[in-house]
Design a protein around this motif. Structure first.
Motif, PDB file in Angstrom:
ATOM      1  N   THR A 248      79.067  24.571  60.485  1.00  0.00           N
ATOM      2  CA  THR A 248      79.167  24.709  61.938  1.00  0.00           C
ATOM      3  C   THR A 248      79.432  26.176  62.260  1.00  0.00           C
ATOM      4  O   THR A 248      80.424  26.749  61.791  1.00  0.00           O
ATOM      5  N   SER A 249      78.555  26.779  63.045  1.00  0.00           N
ATOM      6  CA  SER A 249      78.600  28.234  63.232  1.00  0.00           C
ATOM      7  C   SER A 249      79.898  28.713  63.874  1.00  0.00           C
ATOM      8  O   SER A 249      80.488  29.711  63.443  1.00  0.00           O
ATOM      9  N   GLY A 250      80.373  28.016  64.913  1.00  0.00           N
ATOM     10  CA  GLY A 250      81.595  28.438  65.587  1.00  0.00           C
ATOM     11  C   GLY A 250      82.788  28.432  64.658  1.00  0.00           C
ATOM     12  O   GLY A 250      83.582  29.379  64.615  1.00  0.00           O
ATOM     13  N   ALA A 251      82.910  27.358  63.873  1.00  0.00           N
ATOM     14  CA  ALA A 251      84.029  27.263  62.927  1.00  0.00           C
ATOM     15  C   ALA A 251      83.917  28.327  61.842  1.00  0.00           C
ATOM     16  O   ALA A 251      84.924  28.881  61.395  1.00  0.00           O
ATOM     17  N   ALA A 252      82.680  28.629  61.400  1.00  0.00           N
ATOM     18  CA  ALA A 252      82.486  29.656  60.378  1.00  0.00           C
ATOM     19  C   ALA A 252      82.908  31.027  60.894  1.00  0.00           C
ATOM     20  O   ALA A 252      83.576  31.795  60.189  1.00  0.00           O
ATOM     21  N   ILE A 253      82.543  31.347  62.128  1.00  0.00           N
ATOM     22  CA  ILE A 253      82.892  32.641  62.722  1.00  0.00           C
ATOM     23  C   ILE A 253      84.400  32.785  62.846  1.00  0.00           C
ATOM     24  O   ILE A 253      84.983  33.817  62.483  1.00  0.00           O
ATOM     25  N   ILE A 254      85.061  31.750  63.348  1.00  0.00           N
ATOM     26  CA  ILE A 254      86.509  31.821  63.525  1.00  0.00           C
ATOM     27  C   ILE A 254      87.219  31.859  62.174  1.00  0.00           C
ATOM     28  O   ILE A 254      88.238  32.555  62.018  1.00  0.00           O
ATOM     29  N   SER A 255      86.708  31.158  61.180  1.00  0.00           N
ATOM     30  CA  SER A 255      87.312  31.207  59.850  1.00  0.00           C
ATOM     31  C   SER A 255      87.268  32.621  59.292  1.00  0.00           C
ATOM     32  O   SER A 255      88.247  33.106  58.700  1.00  0.00           O
ATOM     33  N   VAL A 256      86.139  33.296  59.488  1.00  0.00           N
ATOM     34  CA  VAL A 256      86.019  34.688  59.041  1.00  0.00           C
ATOM     35  C   VAL A 256      87.029  35.561  59.785  1.00  0.00           C
ATOM     36  O   VAL A 256      87.682  36.432  59.193  1.00  0.00           O
ATOM     37  N   ALA A 257      87.171  35.331  61.091  1.00  0.00           N
ATOM     38  CA  ALA A 257      88.117  36.113  61.887  1.00  0.00           C
ATOM     39  C   ALA A 257      89.550  35.893  61.418  1.00  0.00           C
ATOM     40  O   ALA A 257      90.344  36.846  61.321  1.00  0.00           O
ATOM     41  N   VAL A 258      89.898  34.660  61.125  1.00  0.00           N
ATOM     42  CA  VAL A 258      91.256  34.346  60.659  1.00  0.00           C
ATOM     43  C   VAL A 258      91.513  35.003  59.310  1.00  0.00           C
ATOM     44  O   VAL A 258      92.602  35.558  59.073  1.00  0.00           O
ATOM     45  N   VAL A 259      90.537  34.952  58.413  1.00  0.00           N
ATOM     46  CA  VAL A 259      90.679  35.619  57.116  1.00  0.00           C
ATOM     47  C   VAL A 259      90.850  37.123  57.324  1.00  0.00           C
ATOM     48  O   VAL A 259      91.683  37.768  56.670  1.00  0.00           O
ATOM     49  N   GLY A 260      90.070  37.678  58.262  1.00  0.00           N
ATOM     50  CA  GLY A 260      90.202  39.102  58.564  1.00  0.00           C
ATOM     51  C   GLY A 260      91.586  39.456  59.062  1.00  0.00           C
ATOM     52  O   GLY A 260      92.164  40.480  58.654  1.00  0.00           O
ATOM     53  N   GLN A 261      92.148  38.631  59.929  1.00  0.00           N
ATOM     54  CA  GLN A 261      93.494  38.880  60.436  1.00  0.00           C
ATOM     55  C   GLN A 261      94.530  38.755  59.320  1.00  0.00           C
ATOM     56  O   GLN A 261      95.476  39.553  59.250  1.00  0.00           O
ATOM     57  N   ALA A 262      94.351  37.782  58.433  1.00  0.00           N
ATOM     58  CA  ALA A 262      95.283  37.609  57.319  1.00  0.00           C
ATOM     59  C   ALA A 262      95.227  38.809  56.373  1.00  0.00           C
ATOM     60  O   ALA A 262      96.268  39.302  55.915  1.00  0.00           O
ATOM     61  N   LEU A 263      94.019  39.296  56.082  1.00  0.00           N
ATOM     62  CA  LEU A 263      93.879  40.467  55.213  1.00  0.00           C
ATOM     63  C   LEU A 263      94.491  41.709  55.855  1.00  0.00           C
ATOM     64  O   LEU A 263      95.115  42.533  55.170  1.00  0.00           O
TER      65      LEU A 263
END
Length: 278
Positions: A248-263
């Motif tokens: 699901t594209s929306g969930a994939a985009i937000i998952s990447v964003a969350v990983v980016g914030q965690a990093l």
């Protein structure tokens, strides 16, 4: 790897439209998301985003184009919330909560009353960026241009408003007008982002890039620029992953964003620990 996947995917028109939508939404995420974060109105932006579902239901009930109708509805909802919070948030939370829930309830009821309604509810809750038509791309571009022009014109006033509202008022800056304008732009922006990641995840994409940029930028304009770049990177990587792994594209985009914030948080923690040891 993601670059090769995107090159392959862009041979399809729907993926090109998805990329355009993601990049255009990234602009408002950077510009308006910055104003939302520095003015601490994430709760208000969330309320506008959820109330926007009423505009979706109204569009289908009346047979009107979805994006223009939802933008108008969201801007109106933003205006109502601006009026309720013009003198502060203290006594407005109940009204905002009612408008938040009421907008969603209205949208669902209108969809129930719509004859022959067969639109996938999930596409609005979690985004349908791969189904964005070219007509919506042009409207998103127009909204981007309008928002950028308004922010550039009132940039100094928004900067004063964002960092010291009382001081801005004493300097003769139209604080009340800017408050209404800001929430109206939030209303228009969340509709664009809803097309990308859906109503449920809209606030994440609107605020995560700006939250990362907050500690790294030296000015409001720099924060807007960095937020825009980060949002665009998150959208492109998320799109590539969604295409390659059938996610699901929306969930994939937000998952990447969350990983980016965690990093980013991990990097800052390690950097601060190194400074302390030195």
């Amino acid at each position: 790897m993601e670059v090769m996947i995107m090159i392959e995917a862009l041979s399809y028109e729907f993926m090109r439209n998805a990329l355009y939508a993601g990049l255009l939404a990234s602009v408002v995420c950077g510009v308006i998301g910055t104003l939302v974060v520095v003015n601490r109105i994430v709760f208000l932006a969330g309320a506008v985003a959820h109330a926007a579902y009423g505009g979706v239901g109204l569009a289908y009930f009346l047979g009107w184009p979805v994006l223009p109708c939802t933008v108008g509805f969201s801007v109106a909802a933003g205006g109502l919330m601006a009026g309720a919070t013009a003198k502060g948030m203290d006594k407005a939370d109940r009204f905002i909560g009612a408008l938040w829930a009421g907008g969603m309830a209205l949208g669902i009821l209108l969809l129930d009353f719509t004859p022959g309604y067969n639109v996938d509810l999930m596409s609005f809750l979690f985004g349908s960026i791969m189904a964005v038509p070219r007509a919506d791309i042009w409207m998103m571009l127009a909204l981007d241009v309008l928002i950028i022009v308004l922010v550039l014109y009132f940039y100094k006033d928004f900067m004063a408003l964002s960092f010291d509202r009382e001081f801005a008022a004493t300097r003769g800056i139209p604080v009340l007008m800017l408050h209404f304008l800001m929430l109206a732009m939030v209303g228009a922006s969340v509709v664009m982002v809803i097309r990308v990641v859906g109503l449920i995840l809209v606030i994440a994409l609107l605020t995560i890039p700006s939250s990362i940029a907050l500690s790294r930028a030296r000015s409001l304009g720099g924060m807007m620029a960095l937020s825009t770049v980060l949002a665009a990177v998150f959208c492109m990587i998320g799109l590539a992953l969604a295409y390659a792994l059938n996610l699901t594209s929306g969930a994939a985009i937000i998952s990447v964003a969350v990983v980016g914030q965690a990093l980013d948080a991990l990097w800052r923690k390690v950097a601060h620990s190194g400074e302390g040891e030195a």
